[in-house]
Write a protein that holds these residues in place. Structure first.
Motif, PDB file in Angstrom:
ATOM      1  N   ASN A 142       0.843  -1.184   0.000  1.00 61.14           N
ATOM      2  CA  ASN A 142       0.000   0.000   0.000  1.00 61.14           C
ATOM      3  C   ASN A 142       0.882   1.239   0.000  1.00 61.14           C
ATOM      4  O   ASN A 142       1.810   1.352   0.805  1.00 61.14           O
ATOM      5  N   HIS A 143       0.588   2.145  -0.929  1.00 59.20           N
ATOM      6  CA  HIS A 143       1.346   3.390  -1.026  1.00 59.20           C
ATOM      7  C   HIS A 143       0.390   4.510  -1.391  1.00 59.20           C
ATOM      8  O   HIS A 143      -0.141   4.542  -2.513  1.00 59.20           O
ATOM      9  N   HIS A 144       0.151   5.398  -0.443  1.00 59.11           N
ATOM     10  CA  HIS A 144      -0.793   6.503  -0.618  1.00 59.11           C
ATOM     11  C   HIS A 144      -2.144   5.949  -1.067  1.00 59.11           C
ATOM     12  O   HIS A 144      -2.690   5.083  -0.404  1.00 59.11           O
ATOM     13  N   SER A 145      -2.665   6.420  -2.207  1.00 58.72           N
ATOM     14  CA  SER A 145      -4.003   6.036  -2.646  1.00 58.72           C
ATOM     15  C   SER A 145      -4.053   4.683  -3.360  1.00 58.72           C
ATOM     16  O   SER A 145      -5.131   4.167  -3.608  1.00 58.72           O
ATOM     17  N   HIS A 146      -2.894   4.120  -3.671  1.00 54.16           N
ATOM     18  CA  HIS A 146      -2.857   2.918  -4.499  1.00 54.16           C
ATOM     19  C   HIS A 146      -2.290   1.696  -3.784  1.00 54.16           C
ATOM     20  O   HIS A 146      -1.583   1.817  -2.790  1.00 54.16           O
ATOM     21  N   ALA A 147      -2.626   0.552  -4.336  1.00 54.40           N
ATOM     22  CA  ALA A 147      -2.020  -0.719  -3.925  1.00 54.40           C
ATOM     23  C   ALA A 147      -1.185  -1.203  -5.095  1.00 54.40           C
ATOM     24  O   ALA A 147      -1.622  -1.155  -6.248  1.00 54.40           O
ATOM     25  N   ILE A 148       0.009  -1.635  -4.793  1.00 52.82           N
ATOM     26  CA  ILE A 148       0.884  -2.236  -5.790  1.00 52.82           C
ATOM     27  C   ILE A 148       0.749  -3.742  -5.607  1.00 52.82           C
ATOM     28  O   ILE A 148       1.078  -4.273  -4.542  1.00 52.82           O
ATOM     29  N   LEU A 149       0.228  -4.397  -6.618  1.00 47.30           N
ATOM     30  CA  LEU A 149      -0.016  -5.833  -6.559  1.00 47.30           C
ATOM     31  C   LEU A 149       1.153  -6.558  -7.205  1.00 47.30           C
ATOM     32  O   LEU A 149       1.551  -6.220  -8.320  1.00 47.30           O
ATOM     33  N   ILE A 150       1.686  -7.527  -6.522  1.00 51.47           N
ATOM     34  CA  ILE A 150       2.693  -8.396  -7.118  1.00 51.47           C
ATOM     35  C   ILE A 150       2.026  -9.750  -7.323  1.00 51.47           C
ATOM     36  O   ILE A 150       1.595 -10.394  -6.368  1.00 51.47           O
ATOM     37  N   GLY A 151       1.923 -10.122  -8.589  1.00 48.96           N
ATOM     38  CA  GLY A 151       1.256 -11.367  -8.939  1.00 48.96           C
ATOM     39  C   GLY A 151       2.236 -12.407  -9.429  1.00 48.96           C
ATOM     40  O   GLY A 151       3.098 -12.121 -10.259  1.00 48.96           O
ATOM     41  N   ARG A 152       2.112 -13.615  -8.888  1.00 51.39           N
ATOM     42  CA  ARG A 152       2.920 -14.750  -9.341  1.00 51.39           C
ATOM     43  C   ARG A 152       2.167 -15.403 -10.495  1.00 51.39           C
ATOM     44  O   ARG A 152       1.032 -15.853 -10.339  1.00 51.39           O
TER      45      ARG A 152
END
Length: 174
Positions: free
Chosen positions: A131-141
């Motif tokens: 989670n970073h500010h307004s966004h989520a950074i998704l790491i997908g396998r």
């Protein structure tokens, strides 16, 4: 004490419009809880353990489904799939499972919907959320891949959809 300049959000957004990007539709959920969103913020992370990065605004209607189902599918659109991008961006007013109408879908390893005629499809388990500010950074396998070689990508640049105009230069010799 050093004062850091404050960057104007509008200027930042205008600046980011100069980044050309492939258009993807991220699908998530099951049955009536299917939804998804259009994204140009998709990037490869690792080939060692095949994985990708996708950014999503946490105020998006798709975020709760991503958080609940913990899997998603990256569908990189071909040049003739602008209507799919528009639908998943919400421009035509469709929401949730309605966004899937007008295109052919099937399932791969995770059970998430994959666009049948996409340029490439990356079916992913959600490995990590940052989670970073307004966004989520998704790491997908990446669990499964389908790729077509006979079509060109749909691109987004300067606020509009684009097609490739041709090669600017040949590939470098190996």
């Amino acid at each position: 004490m050093l004062h850091k300049p404050v960057v104007d959000q509008t200027a930042f957004k205008l600046s980011m419009r100069h980044l050309a990007g492939a258009v993807s539709v991220i699908t998530v959920g099951e049955g009536d809880e299917r939804t998804g969103f259009t994204a140009t913020s998709v990037s490869s992370l690792s080939a060692d353990v095949p994985s990708v990065i996708v950014s999503v605004n946490r105020s998006s209607s798709s975020w709760p489904a991503v958080d609940k189902y913990r899997r998603f599918c990256v569908n990189v659109l071909s040049a003739d799939q602008q209507h799919v991008a528009q639908s998943f961006a919400g421009f035509d007013g469709r929401r949730g499972a309605e966004r899937y109408e007008g295109a052919q879908w099937h399932e791969l390893a995770t059970g998430t919907a994959a666009l049948s005629d996409a340029l490439t499809v990356l079916d992913c388990d959600l490995d990590t959320v940052l989670n970073h500010h307004s966004h989520a950074i998704l790491i997908g396998r990446v669990r499964a891949i389908e790729t077509r070689e006979d079509v060109e990508p749909l691109l987004y640049w300067r606020g509009g959809y684009r097609r490739l105009a041709g090669n600017l230069s040949a590939r470098p010799e190996s």
